[in-house]
Design an enzyme around this catalytic site. Structure first.
Site, PDB file in Angstrom:
ATOM      1  N   ASN A 147       0.812  -1.228   0.000  1.00 63.64           N
ATOM      2  CA  ASN A 147       0.000   0.000   0.000  1.00 63.64           C
ATOM      3  C   ASN A 147       0.844   1.277   0.000  1.00 63.64           C
ATOM      4  O   ASN A 147       0.472   2.273  -0.615  1.00 63.64           O
ATOM      5  CB  ASN A 147      -0.996  -0.013   1.166  1.00 63.64           C
ATOM      6  CG  ASN A 147      -0.323  -0.104   2.506  1.00 63.64           C
ATOM      7  OD1 ASN A 147       0.772  -0.644   2.629  1.00 63.64           O
ATOM      8  ND2 ASN A 147      -0.951   0.441   3.518  1.00 63.64           N
ATOM      9  N   GLY A 223       1.807  -6.272   7.178  1.00 66.13           N
ATOM     10  CA  GLY A 223       0.864  -6.843   6.220  1.00 66.13           C
ATOM     11  C   GLY A 223      -0.422  -7.226   6.903  1.00 66.13           C
ATOM     12  O   GLY A 223      -0.758  -6.703   7.974  1.00 66.13           O
ATOM     13  N   THR A 227      -1.786 -13.255   7.509  1.00 69.59           N
ATOM     14  CA  THR A 227      -0.394 -13.565   7.178  1.00 69.59           C
ATOM     15  C   THR A 227       0.471 -13.441   8.428  1.00 69.59           C
ATOM     16  O   THR A 227       1.361 -14.267   8.677  1.00 69.59           O
ATOM     17  CB  THR A 227       0.137 -12.621   6.079  1.00 69.59           C
ATOM     18  OG1 THR A 227      -0.859 -12.442   5.094  1.00 69.59           O
ATOM     19  CG2 THR A 227       1.405 -13.147   5.449  1.00 69.59           C
ATOM     20  N   GLU A 245       3.287  -5.656  12.230  1.00 70.10           N
ATOM     21  CA  GLU A 245       2.389  -4.504  12.053  1.00 70.10           C
ATOM     22  C   GLU A 245       1.267  -4.980  11.150  1.00 70.10           C
ATOM     23  O   GLU A 245       1.488  -5.219   9.957  1.00 70.10           O
ATOM     24  CB  GLU A 245       3.138  -3.342  11.383  1.00 70.10           C
ATOM     25  CG  GLU A 245       4.296  -2.789  12.195  1.00 70.10           C
ATOM     26  CD  GLU A 245       3.848  -2.103  13.465  1.00 70.10           C
ATOM     27  OE1 GLU A 245       2.679  -1.681  13.544  1.00 70.10           O
ATOM     28  OE2 GLU A 245       4.651  -2.026  14.404  1.00 70.10           O
ATOM     29  N   CYS A 279      -3.181   1.562   6.357  1.00 68.89           N
ATOM     30  CA  CYS A 279      -3.610   0.828   7.541  1.00 68.89           C
ATOM     31  C   CYS A 279      -4.211   1.757   8.589  1.00 68.89           C
ATOM     32  O   CYS A 279      -4.950   1.321   9.456  1.00 68.89           O
ATOM     33  CB  CYS A 279      -2.434   0.059   8.126  1.00 68.89           C
ATOM     34  SG  CYS A 279      -1.021   1.116   8.441  1.00 68.89           S
ATOM     35  N   GLU A 457       7.252  -0.033  16.119  1.00 70.18           N
ATOM     36  CA  GLU A 457       8.309   0.527  15.280  1.00 70.18           C
ATOM     37  C   GLU A 457       8.452   2.003  15.657  1.00 70.18           C
ATOM     38  O   GLU A 457       7.727   2.513  16.488  1.00 70.18           O
ATOM     39  CB  GLU A 457       7.916   0.377  13.804  1.00 70.18           C
ATOM     40  CG  GLU A 457       7.790  -1.073  13.374  1.00 70.18           C
ATOM     41  CD  GLU A 457       7.519  -1.251  11.887  1.00 70.18           C
ATOM     42  OE1 GLU A 457       6.773  -0.425  11.317  1.00 70.18           O
ATOM     43  OE2 GLU A 457       8.051  -2.215  11.308  1.00 70.18           O
TER      44      GLU A 457
HETATM   45  P1  NDP Z   1      -0.149  -9.459   3.036  1.00 72.69           P
HETATM   46  O1  NDP Z   1      -0.206  -9.980   4.411  1.00 72.69           O
HETATM   47  O2  NDP Z   1      -0.834 -10.209   1.969  1.00 72.69           O
HETATM   48  O3  NDP Z   1       1.358  -9.320   2.545  1.00 72.69           O
HETATM   49  C1  NDP Z   1       2.342  -8.540   3.194  1.00 72.69           C
HETATM   50  C2  NDP Z   1       3.697  -9.017   2.748  1.00 72.69           C
HETATM   51  O4  NDP Z   1       3.898 -10.340   3.212  1.00 72.69           O
HETATM   52  C3  NDP Z   1       3.886  -9.062   1.241  1.00 72.69           C
HETATM   53  O5  NDP Z   1       5.227  -8.767   0.916  1.00 72.69           O
HETATM   54  C4  NDP Z   1       3.550 -10.501   0.947  1.00 72.69           C
HETATM   55  O6  NDP Z   1       4.087 -10.928  -0.263  1.00 72.69           O
HETATM   56  C5  NDP Z   1       4.186 -11.196   2.120  1.00 72.69           C
HETATM   57  N1  NDP Z   1       3.649 -12.516   2.421  1.00 72.69           N
HETATM   58  C6  NDP Z   1       2.436 -13.032   2.103  1.00 72.69           C
HETATM   59  N2  NDP Z   1       2.326 -14.297   2.579  1.00 72.69           N
HETATM   60  C7  NDP Z   1       3.480 -14.585   3.221  1.00 72.69           C
HETATM   61  C8  NDP Z   1       3.977 -15.721   3.927  1.00 72.69           C
HETATM   62  N3  NDP Z   1       3.245 -16.823   4.079  1.00 72.69           N
HETATM   63  N4  NDP Z   1       5.203 -15.655   4.471  1.00 72.69           N
HETATM   64  C9  NDP Z   1       5.948 -14.546   4.352  1.00 72.69           C
HETATM   65  N5  NDP Z   1       5.549 -13.440   3.675  1.00 72.69           N
HETATM   66  C10 NDP Z   1       4.329 -13.445   3.127  1.00 72.69           C
HETATM   67  O7  NDP Z   1      -0.642  -7.954   3.128  1.00 72.69           O
HETATM   68  P2  NDP Z   1      -0.867  -6.953   1.935  1.00 72.69           P
HETATM   69  O8  NDP Z   1       0.366  -6.829   1.113  1.00 72.69           O
HETATM   70  O9  NDP Z   1      -2.150  -7.328   1.284  1.00 72.69           O
HETATM   71  O10 NDP Z   1      -1.017  -5.564   2.714  1.00 72.69           O
HETATM   72  C11 NDP Z   1      -2.205  -5.104   3.209  1.00 72.69           C
HETATM   73  C12 NDP Z   1      -2.294  -5.354   4.705  1.00 72.69           C
HETATM   74  O11 NDP Z   1      -1.222  -4.721   5.360  1.00 72.69           O
HETATM   75  C13 NDP Z   1      -3.543  -4.770   5.318  1.00 72.69           C
HETATM   76  O12 NDP Z   1      -4.108  -5.699   6.200  1.00 72.69           O
HETATM   77  C14 NDP Z   1      -3.034  -3.582   6.086  1.00 72.69           C
HETATM   78  O13 NDP Z   1      -3.830  -3.202   7.170  1.00 72.69           O
HETATM   79  C15 NDP Z   1      -1.705  -4.047   6.521  1.00 72.69           C
HETATM   80  N6  NDP Z   1      -0.839  -2.908   6.836  1.00 72.69           N
HETATM   81  C16 NDP Z   1      -0.497  -2.688   8.147  1.00 72.69           C
HETATM   82  C17 NDP Z   1       0.264  -1.588   8.497  1.00 72.69           C
HETATM   83  C18 NDP Z   1       0.668  -1.363   9.914  1.00 72.69           C
HETATM   84  O14 NDP Z   1       1.610  -0.607  10.125  1.00 72.69           O
HETATM   85  N7  NDP Z   1       0.040  -1.962  10.905  1.00 72.69           N
HETATM   86  C19 NDP Z   1       0.726  -0.629   7.487  1.00 72.69           C
HETATM   87  C20 NDP Z   1       0.316  -0.963   6.146  1.00 72.69           C
HETATM   88  C21 NDP Z   1      -0.437  -2.071   5.844  1.00 72.69           C
HETATM   89  P3  NDP Z   1       3.233 -10.841  -1.622  1.00 72.69           P
HETATM   90  O15 NDP Z   1       2.464  -9.573  -1.623  1.00 72.69           O
HETATM   91  O16 NDP Z   1       4.293 -10.855  -2.635  1.00 72.69           O
HETATM   92  O17 NDP Z   1       2.361 -12.039  -1.616  1.00 72.69           O
END
Ligand code: NDP
Length: 476
Positions: A147, A223, A227, A245, A279, A457
């Site tokens: 994002n 993420g 996940t 996070e 987020c 963080e």
């Molecule tokens: P995901 O959980 O799908 O992915 C996050 C990252 O983890 C990506 O690089 C993804 O790779 C990787 N990933 C996915 N599956 C695995 C696994 N099994 N093992 C290791 N790495 C993995 O989240 P999104 O990318 O869809 O991001 C959106 C989410 O992030 C929302 O829920 C949002 O709220 C949260 N977020 C939280 C923030 C915070 O600070 N609390 C800030 C910003 C976002 P790939 O995409 O290549 O599959």
């Protein structure tokens, strides 16, 4: 653009590649490596080799590398903004004003931070002196989402590298381009080969292989909550450090004594900035009943006027959501909201702006008439969709605000000082903004409670995470 892995100071291809789609047009515009455990092995071996030298370098030397990387980000800021907009679908103006300057700031902040990160000493009068060393952990994994691609990527790698760790980082496969561009400046910034490695590919493949590598000393992940839970279940039994996070379902509470004009202006931003894919966006707007109708009508009027357009056009304020799959997820939540009895006050449909008809655009959507327990009000949608709920008393507002499994951030609008302190302290979230939103001081702790994450963080908290303390007690 052909994105490549960056390992041991070199660019590397993989046997298989993935297509990279521009959400603004729906068209393929490049390829990225489809890395797996073989690439993880190589990157880990390089990082382990580099660790003794990097971890023994001075904080001043490491800071200089980060500052030079920040210089490269500044020098190429407009190119980075263009690529971020193309890769993610966000308006180029947002990338240019927020994402890229913040990426530069993250690198500079930790270049400076590590030089002010002092260890502690505890004197036992006349008997002994204790001092605490803070040692780098080793090779750490930094996994970031799509994002805010370069913004969140640098937010992790900067403190990890500053503290003397070697890094194997994995940006989201949906938005790899700006991290790849950053890797093209790593050598000229002076980082020794192997210190900073970037692998691209799918989360469940390369991400999972990285998290499960036995030599990883810590995992810093941003993420989704699901996940995060999966990663925690893999990392916890190995007693590795982790920082998570995760998602949010953030409340924005509007009291009737608020500066309603300002609350309206900012609530529009906190609802729809970056197409609602931050987020920290407020997705449940709680409005005191005496001003509910007025606030609702004004918000709907403003949201209805928002025009989506090509992310690369300088005047665009509302871009595309990140992928077709994510657009379908958002649309399915809008259908769910209707099934649950919600009334869609504006939006609720896909958009096809002129010239970019094939892109993934969703109209800003406001829904009312849903109870707090329905799925629409409980689950993270992560798109330009918000719900409105009325409340009568402060107690009711707090109960509604806290009534989800998440606890990342909250926004609170009131001119009553006592109420501001009372309600802010009562909210179960890692961060609360009073009469503002997303005003960030990088020294402050950043993170969530409940299902929104683990650890903090920001500021010295990130440097503490990326180091291990060791107490040394010397008898006098
Ligand atoms: P995901 O959980 O799908 O992915 C996050 C990252 O983890 C990506 O690089 C993804 O790779 C990787 N990933 C996915 N599956 C695995 C696994 N099994 N093992 C290791 N790495 C993995 O989240 P999104 O990318 O869809 O991001 C959106 C989410 O992030 C929302 O829920 C949002 O709220 C949260 N977020 C939280 C923030 C915070 O600070 N609390 C800030 C910003 C976002 P790939 O995409 O290549 O599959």
């Amino acid at each position: 653009m052909e994105v490549l892995n960056f390992v041991d100071g070199e660019f590397q291809k993989t046997a298989q590649v993935l297509e990279n789609v521009a959400p603004g047009t729906g068209e393929v515009f490049g390829t990225i490596p489809r890395s797996g455990s073989k690439e993880v092995e190589k990157a880990m071996a390089a990082a382990k080799r580099a660790f003794p030298v990097w971890s023994n370098s001075s904080a001043v030397e490491r800071a200089a590398c980060l500052d030079r990387l920040a210089d490269a980000v500044r020098e190429h800021a407009s190119v980075l903004a263009k690529h971020e907009a193309q890769d993610n679908g966000k308006p180029i103006s947002l990338a240019a004003q927020v994402d890229i300057p913040r990426a530069e700031k993250n690198l500079r902040f930790y270049a400076s931070g590590i030089q002010h990160f002092a260890s502690k000493s505890h004197a036992m009068e006349g008997e002994a002196i204790n001092y605490t060393l803070r040692k780098p952990l080793g090779v750490v994994a930094c996994i970031s989402p799509w994002n805010l691609p370069l913004y969140l990527f640098t937010w992790k790698v900067a403190p990890a590298l500053a503290a003397g760790n070697c890094v194997v980082a994995k940006p989201s496969e949906l938005t790899p381009v700006t991290a790849y561009l950053l890797s093209t400046w790593v050598r000229q910034a002076g980082f020794p080969d192997g210190v900073f490695n970037i692998l691209h590919g799918l989360g469940p493949e390369v991400g999972e292989a990285l998290v499960n590598h036995p030599d990883i000393a810590a995992v810093s992940f941003t993420g989704g909550t699901l996940t995060g839970a999966r990663i925690a279940s893999q990392v916890a039994p190995k007693f590795k450090k982790m920082s998570l996070e995760l998602g949010g379902k953030n409340p924005a509470i509007i009291f009737d004594d608020a500066d309603l004009e300002e609350a309206l202006r900012m609530t529009l931003r906190s609802s729809f900035a970056n197409q609602g894919q931050i987020c920290l966006c407020g997705s449940r707007i709680l409005i005191q009943r005496s001003v509910y109708d007025t606030f609702k009508l004004s918000l709907v009027a403003k949201a209805s006027k928002m025009v989506a357009g090509d992310p690369l056009h300088p005047d665009t304020k509302l871009g595309a959501v990140v992928s077709e799959a994510h657009m379908q997820k958002i649309m399915s939540y809008i259908e769910l909201a209707k099934d649950e009895g919600g009334q869609v006050l504006c939006g609720g449909h896909r958009l096809h702006p002129e010239g970019v008809e094939g892109g993934f655009y969703v109209a800003p959507t406001i829904i009312e008439g849903l109870g707090p327990q329905c799925r629409t009000n409980q689950e993270e949608i992560f798109g330009p969709v918000v719900t409105l709920q009325p409340f009568d008393t402060e107690e009711e507002a707090l109960k509604l605000a806290n009534d989800t499994a998440y606890g990342l951030a909250a926004t609170l609008w009131t001119t009553n000082l006592k109420r501001a302190h009372r309600v802010a302290a009562g909210i179960e979230s890692g961060m609360v903004w009073v009469n503002t939103w997303l005003l960030r001081d990088l020294r402050t702790p950043f993170g969530g409670v409940k299902d929104s994450g683990l650890g903090r963080e920001g500021g010295f908290e990130a440097l503490e995470f990326f180091t291990e303390s060791q107490n040394i007690c010397i008898k006098l």
